[in-house]
Design a protein around this motif. Structure first.
Motif, PDB file in Angstrom:
ATOM      1  N   GLN A  82       0.831  -1.194   0.000  1.00 44.12           N
ATOM      2  CA  GLN A  82       0.000   0.000   0.000  1.00 44.12           C
ATOM      3  C   GLN A  82       0.873   1.254   0.000  1.00 44.12           C
ATOM      4  OE1 GLN A  82      -3.540  -0.022   0.217  1.00 44.12           O
ATOM      5  NE2 GLN A  82      -3.419  -2.242  -0.058  1.00 44.12           N
ATOM      6  N   ILE A  83       0.589   2.147  -0.928  1.00 48.43           N
ATOM      7  CA  ILE A  83       1.207   3.477  -0.902  1.00 48.43           C
ATOM      8  C   ILE A  83       0.105   4.471  -0.552  1.00 48.43           C
ATOM      9  CG2 ILE A  83       2.449   5.255  -2.176  1.00 48.43           C
ATOM     10  CD1 ILE A  83       3.579   3.155  -3.989  1.00 48.43           C
ATOM     11  N   ARG A  84       0.235   5.064   0.607  1.00 51.01           N
ATOM     12  CA  ARG A  84      -0.799   5.981   1.075  1.00 51.01           C
ATOM     13  C   ARG A  84      -0.281   7.420   1.018  1.00 51.01           C
ATOM     14  NH1 ARG A  84      -1.570   5.197   6.243  1.00 51.01           N
ATOM     15  NH2 ARG A  84      -0.133   3.498   6.691  1.00 51.01           N
ATOM     16  N   CYS A  85      -1.008   8.260   0.333  1.00 47.17           N
ATOM     17  CA  CYS A  85      -0.636   9.669   0.190  1.00 47.17           C
ATOM     18  C   CYS A  85      -1.660  10.532   0.917  1.00 47.17           C
ATOM     19  CB  CYS A  85      -0.578  10.047  -1.287  1.00 47.17           C
ATOM     20  SG  CYS A  85      -0.123  11.781  -1.584  1.00 47.17           S
ATOM     21  N   CYS A  86      -1.183  11.397   1.794  1.00 45.56           N
ATOM     22  CA  CYS A  86      -2.086  12.278   2.533  1.00 45.56           C
ATOM     23  C   CYS A  86      -2.726  13.287   1.584  1.00 45.56           C
ATOM     24  CB  CYS A  86      -1.319  13.017   3.624  1.00 45.56           C
ATOM     25  SG  CYS A  86      -2.309  14.264   4.498  1.00 45.56           S
ATOM     26  N   VAL A  87      -4.053  13.329   1.590  1.00 44.39           N
ATOM     27  CA  VAL A  87      -4.773  14.314   0.781  1.00 44.39           C
ATOM     28  C   VAL A  87      -5.709  15.136   1.664  1.00 44.39           C
ATOM     29  CG1 VAL A  87      -4.610  13.150  -1.437  1.00 44.39           C
ATOM     30  CG2 VAL A  87      -6.453  12.506   0.133  1.00 44.39           C
ATOM     31  N   ALA A  88      -5.288  15.384   2.918  1.00 45.90           N
ATOM     32  CA  ALA A  88      -5.992  16.333   3.780  1.00 45.90           C
ATOM     33  C   ALA A  88      -5.576  17.744   3.359  1.00 45.90           C
ATOM     34  CB  ALA A  88      -5.659  16.080   5.239  1.00 45.90           C
ATOM     35  N   ALA A  89      -6.260  18.746   3.902  1.00 36.69           N
ATOM     36  CA  ALA A  89      -6.093  20.121   3.427  1.00 36.69           C
ATOM     37  C   ALA A  89      -4.653  20.613   3.514  1.00 36.69           C
ATOM     38  CB  ALA A  89      -7.018  21.049   4.201  1.00 36.69           C
ATOM     39  N   GLY A  90      -3.959  20.278   4.618  1.00 30.86           N
ATOM     40  CA  GLY A  90      -2.601  20.764   4.786  1.00 30.86           C
ATOM     41  C   GLY A  90      -1.674  20.274   3.697  1.00 30.86           C
ATOM     42  N   CYS A  91      -1.717  18.971   3.409  1.00 36.18           N
ATOM     43  CA  CYS A  91      -0.849  18.414   2.370  1.00 36.18           C
ATOM     44  C   CYS A  91      -1.311  18.833   0.979  1.00 36.18           C
ATOM     45  CB  CYS A  91      -0.808  16.890   2.484  1.00 36.18           C
ATOM     46  SG  CYS A  91       0.226  16.297   3.847  1.00 36.18           S
ATOM     47  N   LEU A  92      -2.624  18.962   0.777  1.00 42.38           N
ATOM     48  CA  LEU A  92      -3.114  19.407  -0.531  1.00 42.38           C
ATOM     49  C   LEU A  92      -2.583  20.796  -0.866  1.00 42.38           C
ATOM     50  CD1 LEU A  92      -6.838  18.196  -0.619  1.00 42.38           C
ATOM     51  CD2 LEU A  92      -4.933  17.341  -1.984  1.00 42.38           C
ATOM     52  N   SER A  93      -2.437  21.625   0.149  1.00 45.72           N
ATOM     53  CA  SER A  93      -1.913  22.970  -0.087  1.00 45.72           C
ATOM     54  C   SER A  93      -0.448  22.948  -0.514  1.00 45.72           C
ATOM     55  CB  SER A  93      -2.080  23.830   1.173  1.00 45.72           C
ATOM     56  OG  SER A  93      -1.247  23.364   2.218  1.00 45.72           O
ATOM     57  N   SER A  94       0.204  21.799  -0.292  1.00 43.76           N
ATOM     58  CA  SER A  94       1.607  21.648  -0.699  1.00 43.76           C
ATOM     59  C   SER A  94       1.743  20.761  -1.939  1.00 43.76           C
ATOM     60  CB  SER A  94       2.425  21.060   0.457  1.00 43.76           C
ATOM     61  OG  SER A  94       2.382  21.900   1.587  1.00 43.76           O
ATOM     62  N   ASN A  95       0.675  20.667  -2.719  1.00 36.67           N
ATOM     63  CA  ASN A  95       0.682  19.959  -4.007  1.00 36.67           C
ATOM     64  C   ASN A  95       0.622  18.446  -3.860  1.00 36.67           C
ATOM     65  OD1 ASN A  95       0.481  20.294  -6.759  1.00 36.67           O
ATOM     66  ND2 ASN A  95       2.684  20.261  -7.130  1.00 36.67           N
ATOM     67  N   ALA A  96      -0.074  17.958  -2.829  1.00 38.68           N
ATOM     68  CA  ALA A  96      -0.165  16.515  -2.605  1.00 38.68           C
ATOM     69  C   ALA A  96      -0.967  15.806  -3.694  1.00 38.68           C
ATOM     70  CB  ALA A  96      -0.787  16.231  -1.242  1.00 38.68           C
ATOM     71  N   LEU A  97      -1.928  16.516  -4.295  1.00 32.92           N
ATOM     72  CA  LEU A  97      -2.728  15.873  -5.336  1.00 32.92           C
ATOM     73  C   LEU A  97      -1.855  15.475  -6.532  1.00 32.92           C
ATOM     74  CD1 LEU A  97      -5.577  14.965  -5.983  1.00 32.92           C
ATOM     75  CD2 LEU A  97      -5.998  17.180  -7.057  1.00 32.92           C
ATOM     76  N   ALA A  98      -0.912  16.353  -6.889  1.00 35.15           N
ATOM     77  CA  ALA A  98       0.013  16.028  -7.975  1.00 35.15           C
ATOM     78  C   ALA A  98       0.910  14.859  -7.591  1.00 35.15           C
ATOM     79  CB  ALA A  98       0.848  17.253  -8.325  1.00 35.15           C
ATOM     80  N   VAL A  99       1.268  14.774  -6.324  1.00 33.96           N
ATOM     81  CA  VAL A  99       2.080  13.653  -5.851  1.00 33.96           C
ATOM     82  C   VAL A  99       1.303  12.350  -5.979  1.00 33.96           C
ATOM     83  CG1 VAL A  99       3.187  12.628  -3.816  1.00 33.96           C
ATOM     84  CG2 VAL A  99       3.466  15.068  -4.283  1.00 33.96           C
TER      85      VAL A  99
END
Length: 541
Positions: free
Chosen positions: A21-38
């Motif tokens: 499993q590769i889990r990527c944080c997509v809560a607001a804080g990480c999304l503000s740091s471009n987590a969606l692109a990650v």
């Protein structure tokens, strides 16, 4: 939907999970740091590497160490000889390197400067997660992921194996107190509403989190919304309600979106709506969006806003438990309180009561912010000392600085000096220091912080957020702010200091609602523990 169908969904979800499993944080804080692109990059990299049969990429909720986002964690089964690995501050151009590590190779022209986090540091190991047990582990937009984590089993158990009085007795025996700030016994509040005789009753989740520096409720709603829905449904069954509302501020668009998705999913599976779990119990939940007024965190102002009126408080009594929304008995708890309900039903009241202190049971979620190395969410047992939170879990003040004070409880709380950091964090201990638990904001200040400036900032906040309905708050906060401004500018005298104290006492004891009554707390606490800083700014006659 019955229990066998619920368990079948859970088993299917577990069986569908891939070995890695590769889990990527997509809560607001990480999304503000471009987590969606990650996250998107990870999915593409896994596909290009031909690993889709064994590797699964998931977007999950808050992983808690917000200062190091975007965060990516890899979990593998033991036979693959991998352990849990946390990557911090992941950039989109690093995703190929992360996927390559799974194949024990690094492709050409791929950045290899991955920053690996330490999952054995006190920030993680000293937490005890109840409210946050699923945060960072499950996909908040998939009800199947929540069900696989024993979701909605407590609701089924409640409906088919417990009477409403049994539920209330369990919550009472657990010792759970309201996590919204006041610490009122949850079971007692539920019992009061349950005893009320009325044509209808309401359940309200107060998600109007307005304290500066606080983001606990937002993170829970973004990371594990079904847990709150399940807690509300159990509460509704206990008190005899068929309608619930979640009042959430408009500044939380991601939380609102995930709540909407969760409600639709639960309704589709008959876990909300008519005949929940094919039982006679009906319960509907609707969302009401607030415009961001801090005063709407107060119960009566919140209900006025839901009714479509101006959000201003009303005198109490009558209390909402007796006469609340549209004049009917109403149960109001905050997000974290409802998030504790399902675990209590699943594990038992004695289990929850064994955690914490004699009068403050369970755990508490805090948003750790300010002059501290590790900013983010923590959940610790009640009774954990401030020193353990600040120096061990928080990692202390960066750049060799020293902690001077901790602000707890937001504008309603106070500043606790470093000399009192051995104080256990519980309702009574913080109150004795002139502060309060509040909803869970915890802001660390270092030796460079002016405590007069801190008091001035919070008084400015309270002045601006006052609804203006009562004179003590409307005029008193303005005058307190003017006096603090005068002190900061070195134009005050000893007479002004005495007037400041008198005004604090007046505003505290004569204001209509909790906003005004607690507005002087930051001033009073800084006067109590840091009066020398005020004295140095006073002009001597």
């Amino acid at each position: 939907m019955d229990l066998s169908e619920l368990l079948e969904i859970a088993e299917q979800e577990r069986q569908s999970q891939k070995a890695l499993q590769i889990r990527c944080c997509v809560a607001a804080g990480c999304l503000s740091s471009n987590a969606l692109a990650v996250k998107t990059g990870l999915e593409q990299a896994v596909t290009e590497a031909g690993l889709t049969d064994t590797v699964q990429v998931s977007g999950v909720g808050c992983m808690r160490l917000c200062c190091q986002g975007p965060l990516v964690q890899i979990d593998t089964s033991a036979e693959l000889e991998h352990s849990e690995i946390l990557y911090e501050k992941v950039a989109p151009d690093q995703v190929s390197a992360i996927v390559a590590t799974l194949q024990s190779q690094t492709p050409a022209n791929t950045p290899t400067t991955l920053q690996q986090g330490d999952l054995t540091q006190p920030f993680f190991t000293q937490q005890r997660t109840i409210v946050l047990e699923n945060s960072g582990k499950i996909d908040p937009e998939r009800i199947e992921a929540y069900i696989a984590a024993e979701g909605y089993q407590a609701l089924y158990h409640t409906l088919y194996e417990m009477k409403p009085t049994d539920v209330i007795n369990a919550i009472t025996h657990s010792g759970l107190r309201g996590r919204g700030g006041g610490g009122y016994p949850t079971g007692l509040k539920w019992a009061t509403v349950a005893k009320a005789t009325a044509e209808r009753k309401y359940v309200i989740c107060n998600a109007d989190e307005g304290d500066p520096g606080a983001f606990m409720d937002r993170s829970v709603l973004e990371s594990d919304p079904h847990r709150v829905l399940e807690g509300m449904a159990i509460a509704a069954y206990a008190i005899g309600s068929t309608q619930g509302y979640i009042y959430v501020r408009a500044e939380y668009p991601l939380a609102i979106s995930r709540l909407q998705i969760a409600i639709r999913q639960a309704q589709r599976l008959k876990l909300l709506g008519s005949q929940v779990f094919d039982s006679p119990f009906d319960f509907r939940i609707d969302i009401r969006i607030g415009a961001g007024a801090y005063v709407c965190g107060e119960e009566t102002a919140l209900m006025a806003s839901i009714e479509g009126k101006r959000g201003v408080p009303s005198p109490r009594p009558p209390y909402p438990a007796e006469r609340g929304l549209w004049g009917f008995p109403t149960l109001i708890n905050n997000v974290e309180t409802f998030a504790n309900i399902a675990p209590i039903i699943r594990h038992g009241a004695d289990w929850f009561a064994s955690i914490g202190t004699e009068k403050s049971k369970g755990t508490k979620v805090f948003a750790l912010a300010g002059k501290i190395r590790n900013t983010g969410l923590i959940e610790v047992p009640m009774g954990t000392s401030l020193r353990q939170i600040v120096e061990e879990m928080g990692g202390g003040v960066p750049d060799g600085g020293s902690a001077k004070a901790v602000q707890t409880g937001g504008p309603s709380g106070g500043c606790i000096p470093a000399s009192a950091f051995d104080t256990p964090v519980d309702y009574e201990s913080l109150t004795q220091l002139g502060s309060m638990m509040g909803s869970g904001g915890m802001i660390v200040m270092d030796q460079t912080t002016s405590m007069v400036d801190v008091a001035h900032y919070f008084m400015e906040f309270c002045r601006d957020e006052s609804c203006g309905k009562c004179i003590p708050c409307r005029v008193g906060t303005m005058q307190l702010h003017q006096l603090l401004t005068k002190i900061r500018e070195g134009q005050a005298t000893d007479v002004d200091m005495e007037l400041l104290k008198e005004l604090c006492d007046m505003v505290k004891h004569t204001s209509l609602c909790g906003l005004g009554q607690s507005a002087p707390n930051p001033v009073l606490s800084t006067l109590r523990h840091f009066e020398d800083e005020y004295r140095t700014l006073i002009d001597k006659p």
